[in-house]
Design an enzyme around this catalytic site. Structure first.
Site, PDB file in Angstrom:
ATOM      1  N   GLU A  99       7.143   1.488  96.734  1.00 38.93           N
ATOM      2  CA  GLU A  99       6.883   2.890  97.073  1.00 38.93           C
ATOM      3  C   GLU A  99       7.632   3.246  98.362  1.00 38.93           C
ATOM      4  O   GLU A  99       8.090   4.371  98.539  1.00 38.93           O
ATOM      5  CB  GLU A  99       5.360   3.099  97.271  1.00 38.93           C
ATOM      6  CG  GLU A  99       4.970   4.509  97.677  1.00 38.93           C
ATOM      7  CD  GLU A  99       3.461   4.759  97.656  1.00 38.93           C
ATOM      8  OE1 GLU A  99       2.697   3.877  97.224  1.00 38.93           O
ATOM      9  OE2 GLU A  99       3.052   5.844  98.087  1.00 38.93           O
ATOM     10  N   LYS A 155     -35.089  41.601 107.833  1.00 38.89           N
ATOM     11  CA  LYS A 155     -33.901  42.457 107.879  1.00 38.89           C
ATOM     12  C   LYS A 155     -33.006  42.211 106.658  1.00 38.89           C
ATOM     13  O   LYS A 155     -32.565  43.153 105.994  1.00 38.89           O
ATOM     14  CB  LYS A 155     -33.139  42.138 109.161  1.00 38.89           C
ATOM     15  CG  LYS A 155     -31.910  42.961 109.385  1.00 38.89           C
ATOM     16  CD  LYS A 155     -32.016  43.682 110.697  1.00 38.89           C
ATOM     17  CE  LYS A 155     -30.903  44.676 110.867  1.00 38.89           C
ATOM     18  NZ  LYS A 155     -30.667  44.960 112.277  1.00 38.89           N
ATOM     19  N   HIS A 192     -10.974   2.866  93.531  1.00 37.23           N
ATOM     20  CA  HIS A 192     -11.648   3.589  94.618  1.00 37.23           C
ATOM     21  C   HIS A 192     -13.169   3.490  94.458  1.00 37.23           C
ATOM     22  O   HIS A 192     -13.785   4.362  93.842  1.00 37.23           O
ATOM     23  CB  HIS A 192     -11.241   5.063  94.605  1.00 37.23           C
ATOM     24  CG  HIS A 192      -9.832   5.291  95.022  1.00 37.23           C
ATOM     25  ND1 HIS A 192      -9.462   5.456  96.346  1.00 37.23           N
ATOM     26  CD2 HIS A 192      -8.692   5.366  94.303  1.00 37.23           C
ATOM     27  CE1 HIS A 192      -8.157   5.634  96.410  1.00 37.23           C
ATOM     28  NE2 HIS A 192      -7.663   5.585  95.195  1.00 37.23           N
ATOM     29  N   PRO A 231     -22.685  40.585 108.828  1.00 35.64           N
ATOM     30  CA  PRO A 231     -21.651  40.106 107.893  1.00 35.64           C
ATOM     31  C   PRO A 231     -22.224  39.827 106.497  1.00 35.64           C
ATOM     32  O   PRO A 231     -21.572  40.093 105.486  1.00 35.64           O
ATOM     33  CB  PRO A 231     -21.136  38.815 108.552  1.00 35.64           C
ATOM     34  CG  PRO A 231     -21.478  38.967 109.998  1.00 35.64           C
ATOM     35  CD  PRO A 231     -22.741  39.774 110.062  1.00 35.64           C
ATOM     36  N   CYS A 259      -7.505   0.827  97.614  1.00 40.30           N
ATOM     37  CA  CYS A 259      -6.267   1.207  96.945  1.00 40.30           C
ATOM     38  C   CYS A 259      -5.043   0.884  97.821  1.00 40.30           C
ATOM     39  O   CYS A 259      -4.640  -0.264  97.875  1.00 40.30           O
ATOM     40  CB  CYS A 259      -6.321   2.672  96.514  1.00 40.30           C
ATOM     41  SG  CYS A 259      -5.216   3.012  95.125  1.00 40.30           S
ATOM     42  N   GLU A 315     -15.414   4.112  96.461  1.00 40.27           N
ATOM     43  CA  GLU A 315     -16.129   5.209  97.129  1.00 40.27           C
ATOM     44  C   GLU A 315     -16.486   6.339  96.165  1.00 40.27           C
ATOM     45  O   GLU A 315     -17.429   7.095  96.408  1.00 40.27           O
ATOM     46  CB  GLU A 315     -15.303   5.744  98.310  1.00 40.27           C
ATOM     47  CG  GLU A 315     -14.039   6.521  97.965  1.00 40.27           C
ATOM     48  CD  GLU A 315     -12.805   5.651  97.775  1.00 40.27           C
ATOM     49  OE1 GLU A 315     -12.954   4.434  97.545  1.00 40.27           O
ATOM     50  OE2 GLU A 315     -11.679   6.190  97.831  1.00 40.27           O
TER      51      GLU A 315
HETATM   52  N1  GLN Z   1       0.294   4.952  97.021  1.00 43.83           N
HETATM   53  C1  GLN Z   1      -0.353   3.918  96.291  1.00 43.83           C
HETATM   54  C2  GLN Z   1      -0.081   3.981  94.808  1.00 43.83           C
HETATM   55  O1  GLN Z   1       0.297   4.991  94.292  1.00 43.83           O
HETATM   56  C3  GLN Z   1      -1.858   3.937  96.556  1.00 43.83           C
HETATM   57  C4  GLN Z   1      -2.528   5.148  96.031  1.00 43.83           C
HETATM   58  C5  GLN Z   1      -3.897   5.332  96.610  1.00 43.83           C
HETATM   59  O2  GLN Z   1      -4.237   4.786  97.641  1.00 43.83           O
HETATM   60  N2  GLN Z   1      -4.702   6.146  95.963  1.00 43.83           N
HETATM   61  O3  GLN Z   1      -0.255   3.004  94.123  1.00 43.83           O
END
Ligand code: GLN
Length: 551
Positions: free
Chosen positions: A418, A231, A525, A198, A394, A527
């Protein structure tokens, strides 16, 4: 002043062969890491072949996580890998898609910027690609631009990017290197017969667009044996030393070290006529060792909405969360055992919540929409009441606020707008500037995105973790803690330890150490900013709290 010969920017293009998902991004990041370790200034770019202008409008359950940069760019998860491996902040200049390129070229055409010319796809689209690569390299003051091309060679979508490489090579012969990361399947009864065919076809595909790889990375479960290297060398037209083994690794952070076992940086430097300035992978090596020797486990449950239905690839959808947990675990000298928990079960049968007590820590990551939310809220309540370390990211913070409102403040019907626009207690509400955008149906790139400063309050867990009172963190959301309820929360013991500088937005919530070993939520966030050599302070503290539970 004309640039001296060999003083040009060097380009390394990483393209994929045979199939996607073989770890092209990790290979590219690792190439960057080892060149950086040899003292070179490297920047990394990703070119994605889809028409979406950015990754913000794509479903992470199908395409993997949407990574967010400081400047608010919503991009491919590979950008996260580059930032983690290179330990550098990247910007909008480092990311492009077919959509963003065309958008720009068309905008310029509308502005009469092409002086009456017919704007044909070739050469104008590849020229725009080259322009952007050069711009990103100049911005980063880089000597080497590492460019990963999304997709696989032989498909229609990325052909103009390959054309850009061909044009660039013509312009700067000797400064352009093509690395093919190709899949080498293993067959046979023992699964140890490696098949090179491949990859031979992938190389033919590259040849057909006027390109020849300089280096081939053989992605296989194990190292390539000498026979296979010979190869591939013969059939694909590369020197045997330029066929590099890329075996499966226990940790992705081992990949640069594996490459160096085959003297890859020496080969790259020689081919690009670059002189190294040192060799320093020591800190990286120590990190890999720490990861390898950690034996005591820390079990972390990550709760999400579809996790129990097997609807998508979990690891890719939450890759930054996963990596940040690993970074924190290394700092806490623990081996992380991460399990995905679907919140659906907690909704159906509250008795199933008891299973949470087998975890040393629980994370509720970011999310959108109503599905699985009640299960997540029930799980957060369990963590709060049973003193299980909790980190909410978040949405995970917003749901922790709702949980507290319902069960401690006794605000019946507390919710986020939301989910319920007519909630009796809208403790999480849409930000005013976001409301307008929603009404106008402007979705792409319009959330509160990217880095925002926040101020921390002294003597809080957050302040102690960061070791400073001024921070900057990355965001991606439309909703926030409703300012009308702050007083009630604070009176009942919620500490908003981080706020926007104007005091209007709640960025971090925590419970005091005296009432809970670790209970924290962040509107941002964290992370996205965790790096293997610099674990995010909040993940580090969360993992330390999780480690404490283990005798
Ligand atoms: N839904 C939520 C907002 O818009 C959290 C968004 C998220 O976790 N990135 O505020």
């Amino acid at each position: 002043m004309p640039r001296k010969k060999n003083n040009h920017l060097k380009y390394i293009f990483v393209v994929g062969g045979v199939m996607s998902g073989v770890g092209k991004g990790v290979a590219a990041s690792s190439i960057g890491k080892i060149l950086q370790a040899r003292g070179l200034r490297v920047t990394a770019l990703k070119i994605d072949p889809y028409v979406n202008v950015d990754a913000g409008t794509m479903n992470p359950t199908e395409h993997g996580e949407t990574f967010v940069l400081d400047d608010g760019t919503e991009c491919d998860q590979d950008m996260g890998n580059y930032e983690r491996f290179l330990d550098r902040d990247l910007s909008r200049a480092n990311y492009m898609t077919t959509g963003s390129i065309y958008l720009d070229v068309i905008r310029r055409e509308r502005n009469l910027e092409f002086g009456g010319k017919c704007v044909s796809v070739v050469p104008y689209i590849p020229m725009e690609v080259i322009l952007r690569i050069d711009r990103a390299a100049a911005k980063a003051d880089a000597e080497v631009a590492l460019v990963e091309i999304g997709g696989t060679v032989g498909e229609y979508e990325n052909i103009l990017f390959l054309e850009a490489i061909r044009m660039l090579r013509l312009r700067h012969p000797g400064d352009v290197l093509i690395a093919l990361v190709s899949y080498i399947p293993s067959l046979g009864a023992g699964g140890n017969e490696l098949k090179t065919k491949p990859t031979q076809h992938a190389v033919r595909n590259l040849n057909s667009v006027g390109l020849q790889p300089d280096i081939i990375f053989g992605r296989a479960p194990m190292r390539l044996d000498e026979k296979r290297k010979e190869k591939l060398s013969l059939m694909c037209g590369v020197a045997k030393e330029d066929v590099i083994s890329s075996p499966n690794a226990d940790s992705i952070y081992d990949v640069p070290l594996n490459f160096e076992k085959e003297a890859l940086s020496d080969r790259l430097l020689k081919k690009l006529n670059l002189r190294p300035r040192g060799r320093d992978l020591d800190a990286w090596r120590r990190l890999c060792r720490t990861i390898r020797v950690a034996k005591k486990e820390a079990r972390i449950g990550v709760i999400g909405k579809y996790f129990d239905t097997g609807e998508f690839m979990l690891a890719d959808s939450y890759i930054s969360v996963l990596e940040a947990i690993k970074h924190g675990a290394a700092a806490a000298r623990r081996k992380p055992v991460i399990e995905w928990l679907g919140s659906g079960e907690f909704e159906k049968d509250p008795r199933s919540l008891a299973a949470l007590s087998q975890y040393d820590g629980i994370v509720v990551p970011g999310g959108f929409g109503h599905r699985g939310v009640e299960g997540k809220i029930a799980a957060i309540r369990y963590c709060r009441e049973h003193k299980i370390p909790y980190l909410g990211l978040c949405y995970g913070m917003q749901l922790a606020v709702i949980e507290f409102a319902r069960n401690v403040l006794k605000l019946k019907g507390a919710n986020t707008t939301e989910i319920d626009q007519t909630a009796a207690h809208p403790v999480i509400d849409i930000m005013p500037e976001q409301k307008k955008l929603m009404e106008e149906k402007k979705y792409g790139g319009t959330m509160r995105l990217g880095a925002y400063p926040a101020e921390l309050f002294p003597k809080t867990i957050a302040a102690a973790a960061y070791g400073t009172l001024k921070i900057s963190e990355r965001h991606r959301h439309r909703y926030e803690v409703n300012p009308d309820y702050i007083g009630r929360f604070e009176k009942a013991g919620v500490v908003f330890s981080g706020k926007s500088p104007d005091g209007r937005l709640m960025e971090i919530m925590e419970l005091a150490k005296s009432v809970h070993p670790f209970f924290m939520g962040t509107q941002f966030h964290p992370e996205l900013k965790s790096r293997p050599l610099h674990p995010h302070p909040l993940f580090r503290e969360f993992m330390k709290a999780a480690a404490k539970g283990k005798k």
